[in-house]
Write a protein that holds these residues in place. Structure first.
Motif, mmCIF file in Angstrom:
data_model
loop_
_atom_site.group_PDB
_atom_site.id
_atom_site.type_symbol
_atom_site.label_atom_id
_atom_site.label_comp_id
_atom_site.label_asym_id
_atom_site.label_seq_id
_atom_site.Cartn_x
_atom_site.Cartn_y
_atom_site.Cartn_z
ATOM 1 N N PHE A 41 9.555 3.964 0.053
ATOM 2 C CA PHE A 41 8.926 4.256 -1.233
ATOM 3 C C PHE A 41 8.420 2.935 -1.777
ATOM 4 O O PHE A 41 9.209 2.074 -2.163
ATOM 5 N N ARG A 42 7.115 2.761 -1.766
ATOM 6 C CA ARG A 42 6.530 1.545 -2.323
ATOM 7 C C ARG A 42 6.048 1.831 -3.737
ATOM 8 O O ARG A 42 5.062 2.534 -3.937
ATOM 9 N N VAL A 43 6.721 1.246 -4.678
ATOM 10 C CA VAL A 43 6.357 1.406 -6.082
ATOM 11 C C VAL A 43 4.938 0.881 -6.310
ATOM 12 O O VAL A 43 4.180 1.424 -7.115
ATOM 13 N N SER A 44 4.561 -0.133 -5.559
ATOM 14 C CA SER A 44 3.228 -0.732 -5.688
ATOM 15 C C SER A 44 2.099 0.245 -5.350
ATOM 16 O O SER A 44 0.957 0.036 -5.762
ATOM 17 N N GLU A 45 2.419 1.314 -4.636
ATOM 18 C CA GLU A 45 1.391 2.316 -4.314
ATOM 19 C C GLU A 45 0.831 2.982 -5.579
ATOM 20 O O GLU A 45 -0.263 3.536 -5.549
ATOM 21 N N ALA A 46 1.573 2.913 -6.664
ATOM 22 C CA ALA A 46 1.095 3.491 -7.927
ATOM 23 C C ALA A 46 -0.181 2.805 -8.412
ATOM 24 O O ALA A 46 -0.949 3.387 -9.175
ATOM 25 N N LEU A 47 -0.430 1.603 -7.955
ATOM 26 C CA LEU A 47 -1.644 0.869 -8.341
ATOM 27 C C LEU A 47 -2.895 1.404 -7.658
ATOM 28 O O LEU A 47 -4.011 1.127 -8.088
ATOM 29 N N LYS A 48 -2.724 2.165 -6.613
ATOM 30 C CA LYS A 48 -3.862 2.546 -5.778
ATOM 31 C C LYS A 48 -4.873 3.458 -6.467
ATOM 32 O O LYS A 48 -5.992 3.562 -6.004
ATOM 33 N N GLY A 49 -4.504 4.073 -7.553
ATOM 34 C CA GLY A 49 -5.475 4.836 -8.321
ATOM 35 C C GLY A 49 -6.603 3.964 -8.841
ATOM 36 O O GLY A 49 -7.712 4.446 -9.117
ATOM 37 N N MET A 50 -6.341 2.663 -8.946
ATOM 38 C CA MET A 50 -7.371 1.730 -9.407
ATOM 39 C C MET A 50 -8.535 1.635 -8.423
ATOM 40 O O MET A 50 -9.637 1.241 -8.808
ATOM 41 N N PRO A 102 -12.206 11.608 -9.195
ATOM 42 C CA PRO A 102 -11.187 10.588 -8.924
ATOM 43 C C PRO A 102 -9.907 11.131 -8.273
ATOM 44 O O PRO A 102 -9.288 10.437 -7.467
ATOM 45 N N LEU A 103 -9.509 12.346 -8.599
ATOM 46 C CA LEU A 103 -8.311 12.905 -7.964
ATOM 47 C C LEU A 103 -8.522 13.133 -6.465
ATOM 48 O O LEU A 103 -7.590 12.947 -5.672
ATOM 49 N N ILE A 104 -9.714 13.509 -6.084
ATOM 50 C CA ILE A 104 -10.033 13.689 -4.663
ATOM 51 C C ILE A 104 -9.995 12.324 -3.969
ATOM 52 O O ILE A 104 -9.461 12.192 -2.860
ATOM 53 N N GLY A 105 -10.540 11.322 -4.620
ATOM 54 C CA GLY A 105 -10.495 9.966 -4.066
ATOM 55 C C GLY A 105 -9.074 9.464 -3.902
ATOM 56 O O GLY A 105 -8.710 8.917 -2.857
ATOM 57 N N SER A 106 -8.252 9.669 -4.918
ATOM 58 C CA SER A 106 -6.845 9.246 -4.842
ATOM 59 C C SER A 106 -6.096 10.004 -3.756
ATOM 60 O O SER A 106 -5.283 9.424 -3.032
ATOM 61 N N ALA A 107 -6.364 11.294 -3.626
ATOM 62 C CA ALA A 107 -5.718 12.101 -2.586
ATOM 63 C C ALA A 107 -6.132 11.611 -1.194
ATOM 64 O O ALA A 107 -5.299 11.554 -0.276
ATOM 65 N N PHE A 108 -7.399 11.239 -1.041
ATOM 66 C CA PHE A 108 -7.852 10.698 0.241
ATOM 67 C C PHE A 108 -7.108 9.418 0.579
ATOM 68 O O PHE A 108 -6.673 9.215 1.721
ATOM 69 N N PHE A 109 -6.973 8.537 -0.406
ATOM 70 C CA PHE A 109 -6.265 7.267 -0.186
ATOM 71 C C PHE A 109 -4.824 7.548 0.237
ATOM 72 O O PHE A 109 -4.332 6.993 1.222
ATOM 73 N N ALA A 110 -4.143 8.425 -0.480
ATOM 74 C CA ALA A 110 -2.752 8.753 -0.148
ATOM 75 C C ALA A 110 -2.658 9.368 1.247
ATOM 76 O O ALA A 110 -1.756 9.022 2.024
ATOM 77 N N ALA A 111 -3.567 10.261 1.578
ATOM 78 C CA ALA A 111 -3.530 10.913 2.897
ATOM 79 C C ALA A 111 -3.807 9.914 4.018
ATOM 80 O O ALA A 111 -3.150 9.958 5.069
ATOM 81 N N SER A 112 -4.756 9.018 3.808
ATOM 82 C CA SER A 112 -5.069 8.051 4.860
ATOM 83 C C SER A 112 -3.907 7.090 5.099
ATOM 84 O O SER A 112 -3.591 6.763 6.252
ATOM 85 N N ILE A 113 -3.233 6.671 4.034
ATOM 86 C CA ILE A 113 -2.084 5.778 4.186
ATOM 87 C C ILE A 113 -0.909 6.531 4.801
ATOM 88 O O ILE A 113 -0.177 5.990 5.641
ATOM 89 N N THR A 114 -0.728 7.793 4.422
ATOM 90 C CA THR A 114 0.328 8.612 5.032
ATOM 91 C C THR A 114 0.125 8.696 6.539
ATOM 92 O O THR A 114 1.066 8.498 7.320
ATOM 93 N N PHE A 115 -1.096 8.982 6.958
ATOM 94 C CA PHE A 115 -1.416 9.040 8.384
ATOM 95 C C PHE A 115 -1.137 7.701 9.062
ATOM 96 O O PHE A 115 -0.487 7.634 10.110
ATOM 97 N N ALA A 116 -1.647 6.617 8.479
ATOM 98 C CA ALA A 116 -1.545 5.296 9.105
ATOM 99 C C ALA A 116 -0.095 4.839 9.231
ATOM 100 O O ALA A 116 0.315 4.330 10.282
ATOM 101 N N VAL A 117 0.698 4.991 8.171
ATOM 102 C CA VAL A 117 2.101 4.579 8.215
ATOM 103 C C VAL A 117 2.878 5.444 9.210
ATOM 104 O O VAL A 117 3.667 4.929 10.011
ATOM 105 N N SER A 118 2.652 6.743 9.166
ATOM 106 C CA SER A 118 3.352 7.648 10.084
ATOM 107 C C SER A 118 3.016 7.326 11.534
ATOM 108 O O SER A 118 3.905 7.295 12.398
ATOM 109 N N PHE A 119 1.746 7.083 11.811
ATOM 110 C CA PHE A 119 1.331 6.731 13.165
ATOM 111 C C PHE A 119 1.986 5.429 13.609
ATOM 112 O O PHE A 119 2.509 5.326 14.717
ATOM 113 N N MET A 120 1.953 4.409 12.735
ATOM 114 C CA MET A 120 2.526 3.112 13.071
ATOM 115 C C MET A 120 4.023 3.219 13.349
ATOM 116 O O MET A 120 4.518 2.711 14.351
ATOM 117 N N LEU A 121 4.750 3.894 12.456
ATOM 118 C CA LEU A 121 6.198 4.029 12.643
ATOM 119 C C LEU A 121 6.523 4.846 13.885
ATOM 120 O O LEU A 121 7.477 4.539 14.606
#
Length: 142
Positions: A41-50, A102-121
């Motif tokens: 859980f990265r608290v810093s991810e809350a900044l990504k809406g910016m 903006p909500l669609i953009g934020s959802a895309f960012f969250a989904a792309s990071i979810t994919f990338a982290v899951s793939f890496m791990l």
């Protein structure tokens, strides 16, 4: 006159990138035990809406992610794969927020990071991708 204002604008963008990257890294390090776990859980991810507000924030998230991952136990992919996906996710978030919402953009960012982290791990730890995915998605979308 326009040359001075263009330089001022470039300097302002560079300062914003540096500040946002620094804040992202500092927050990630401040809660380091939960920032680098398999179930993280990265608290810093809350900044990504910016990222939906300014295109150049994509550089801030890529640099901030790179800096924050210098202490990650997962190695090389954290310094290459994840900053790349933060840049891709942030650019996608910006463009989708401008074209759709903006909500669609934020959802895309969250989904792309979810994919990338899951793939890496999955790759690094040998854990099935679909097992990791929900544990990364839940905190990413919060």
């Amino acid at each position: 006159m326009s040359e001075i204002s263009e330089k001022t604008k470039s300097l302002k963008m560079l300062i914003q990138i540096g500040m946002l990257a620094s804040v992202y890294a500092a927050i990630t390090w401040a809660v380091a035990p939960i920032s680098y776990a398999v179930i993280q859980f990265r608290v810093s991810e809350a900044l990504k809406g910016m990222a939906t507000k300014r295109k150049w924030f994509a550089y801030a998230f890529a640099v901030g992610n790179f800096i924050s991952n210098l202490f990650s136990p997962f190695g090389f992919l954290e310094y290459t794969w994840m900053p790349l996906w933060n840049f891709i996710g942030a650019m996608g978030a910006y463009y989708l927020s401008q074209k759709i919402h903006p909500l669609i953009g934020s959802a895309f960012f969250a989904a792309s990071i979810t994919f990338a982290v899951s793939f890496m791990l999955s790759f690094v730890l040998g854990i099935p991708f679909l097992w990791i995915l929900p544990f990364i998605a839940i905190p990413e979308f919060i």
